[in-house]
Design an enzyme around this catalytic site. Sequence first.
Site, PDB file in Angstrom:
ATOM      1  N   GLU A  12       9.659  15.200  15.998  1.00 26.64           N
ATOM      2  CA  GLU A  12      10.050  15.140  14.591  1.00 26.64           C
ATOM      3  C   GLU A  12       9.210  16.145  13.799  1.00 26.64           C
ATOM      4  O   GLU A  12       7.986  16.050  13.773  1.00 26.64           O
ATOM      5  CB  GLU A  12       9.808  13.718  14.061  1.00 26.64           C
ATOM      6  CG  GLU A  12      10.233  13.545  12.625  1.00 26.64           C
ATOM      7  CD  GLU A  12      10.100  12.103  12.142  1.00 26.64           C
ATOM      8  OE1 GLU A  12       9.054  11.484  12.376  1.00 26.64           O
ATOM      9  OE2 GLU A  12      11.069  11.612  11.536  1.00 26.64           O
ATOM     10  N   LYS A  36       0.842  -1.201   0.000  1.00 31.61           N
ATOM     11  CA  LYS A  36       0.000   0.000   0.000  1.00 31.61           C
ATOM     12  C   LYS A  36       0.876   1.250   0.000  1.00 31.61           C
ATOM     13  O   LYS A  36       1.521   1.565   0.994  1.00 31.61           O
ATOM     14  CB  LYS A  36      -0.935   0.061   1.214  1.00 31.61           C
ATOM     15  CG  LYS A  36      -1.964   1.187   1.006  1.00 31.61           C
ATOM     16  CD  LYS A  36      -2.570   1.743   2.266  1.00 31.61           C
ATOM     17  CE  LYS A  36      -1.767   2.840   2.920  1.00 31.61           C
ATOM     18  NZ  LYS A  36      -1.705   4.117   2.197  1.00 31.61           N
ATOM     19  N   CYS A  50      13.397  10.574   7.426  1.00 28.72           N
ATOM     20  CA  CYS A  50      13.301  10.069   8.795  1.00 28.72           C
ATOM     21  C   CYS A  50      14.639  10.237   9.527  1.00 28.72           C
ATOM     22  O   CYS A  50      14.672  10.324  10.737  1.00 28.72           O
ATOM     23  CB  CYS A  50      12.849   8.624   8.789  1.00 28.72           C
ATOM     24  SG  CYS A  50      13.703   7.634   7.589  1.00 28.72           S
ATOM     25  N   GLU A  70      10.095   0.817  10.347  1.00 27.17           N
ATOM     26  CA  GLU A  70      11.128   1.846  10.160  1.00 27.17           C
ATOM     27  C   GLU A  70      10.421   3.171  10.417  1.00 27.17           C
ATOM     28  O   GLU A  70       9.588   3.588   9.619  1.00 27.17           O
ATOM     29  CB  GLU A  70      11.702   1.741   8.749  1.00 27.17           C
ATOM     30  CG  GLU A  70      13.056   2.375   8.628  1.00 27.17           C
ATOM     31  CD  GLU A  70      12.957   3.762   8.042  1.00 27.17           C
ATOM     32  OE1 GLU A  70      12.938   4.721   8.854  1.00 27.17           O
ATOM     33  OE2 GLU A  70      12.899   3.887   6.816  1.00 27.17           O
TER      34      GLU A  70
END
Length: 501
Positions: free
Chosen positions: A404, A198, A307, A273
């Site tokens: 983040e 997906k 990331c 991850e």
Amino acid sequence: MGIAVSPQIHPQVADFIEKPRKMLINGKWVSSISGKTFPTYNPATGEVLAQVAEGDRQDIEEAVKAARKAFDQGPWRRMTASERGRLIWKLADLLEAHTEEFGYLESLDNGKPLAIAKAADVPLAVDLFRYMAGWATKIEGNTIPISVPYTPGAKYLAYTLREPVGVAGQVIPWNFPLLMAAWKLGPALACGCTVVLKPAEQTPLSALRLGELVMEAGFPEGVVNIVPGYGETAGAALAAHPDVDKIAFTGSTEVGKLIVHAATGNLKKVSLELGGKSPNVVYKDADLESAIPGAASAIFFNHGQCCCAGSRLYIEKPVFDRVVEGVADYAKKINVGSGLDPQTEMGPLVSAEQLSRVCGYLESGFSEGATAIAGGHKKGDKGYFVEPTVLVNTREDMKVVQEEIFGPVVTAMPFSDPEEILPRANNSEYGLAAAVWTQDIGKAHRTAEHLRAGTVWINCYNIFDAALPFGGYKQSGWGREMGHDVLNNYTQTKAICTKIA
Ligand code: NAP
Ligand code: MG
């Protein structure tokens, strides 16, 4: 379809986005069962780029059925490892031959500069497939001398097989749409799994085009299924599906936790991850000629939507002013514009949500006392642009330092004592990446040893290779992508023991 892009658009890409894109299930391109589609946007203009079939629980059901059948009964499991490797290699060749086209697709859908998509995203994906093609024939078990103390005198031949885990569900983000698809598909296919992928709702186009190349390469039907759609529906259904043996996810830590919960129903294997807030440590003895541009590109590459972005910049006091001014200068000179403009060095953020999220963080930083010495604002009225930003006067407890941001925003902070820096650098719930800049090789490696992160770069940043494992400590994830480590995500070990005397 109103294609609001420059006239120089690649003709094959124009054709591709002209028609509503379907989903790939059991080797066929099909509409969603509900008949629904969703729009994907050009982030440089905010206008609709293409319509895409909206997969939901029902479509995931069909895709999982196809992947299950392809795994349990299809020709895929009967193929030799060498044949599997050759198919993956063929996919790499096809992708390479379409570099230009994929560069355009990626630039249009995600916003990144075309030149970067062509120079980094596509070649890295090609290289990953080639690296994984090589692994198909090298996934080996062991022969193990066993002693079995309670059967004196008996002899055994014992060995292990590493078998594919089965049907793999894969959910990926929008920051490197094609590359994330490659990171997921490459190892799963090398190990002999079948897949339901997906892509992110913001950027489904390159994965769908890749699906066409998968079929052109000759993968049997049902081995690769691609279902675009929303995370809350299609993604959640995939993560919870009882016939899915393994779920691999890249994205936010928040959704990573939802995936873990969803996986408990059948205890499917999980690899994650997730996010990061990576410290980038510049010692006073660093070669500043390389550390300054290095620290700048650590955060500004891919508009900070990495990331592993070097988002917490720690600089030793004697060189603080020089480094921070150097990084701010670099930020001010970055040419921000549409990804298709050859002058552009930084494109828009991927979506309106991401723009408001990043701007929200900027406001939060300012309200807590931070100041911007470069950028600090949204840019322009059209598209999702934000200025490359360097924040100073920040404290460890501020949201902009702890959370983040996933945008081109770095917090720069001084440190005076090299002893103090490691606990500060490690003061994060994340542990994805870190970097250290120094000319003292002993200090570099001592620092690397103490940084709690899955990747540590010394005198460089954002260096990736298909052979180098990548993944997180702490809440940055479970398992590793790439390298031979990733094979653990898609194989399970069977021990076989024969009595021979
Ligand atoms: P996200 O929600 O974690 O999305 C990543 C993927 O997970 C997308 O395909 C998403 O579908 C899907 N998803 C969402 N909810 C799900 C659920 N309940 N079950 C299964 N799948 C689900 O990330 P985002 O919302 O795009 O971005 C938010 C923040 O996540 C960013 O600001 C950044 O901090 C972080 N992020 C990290 C990475 C990374 O590489 N580690 C990448 C992207 C974002 P949709 O397409 O519908 O969203
Ligand atoms: Mg888009």
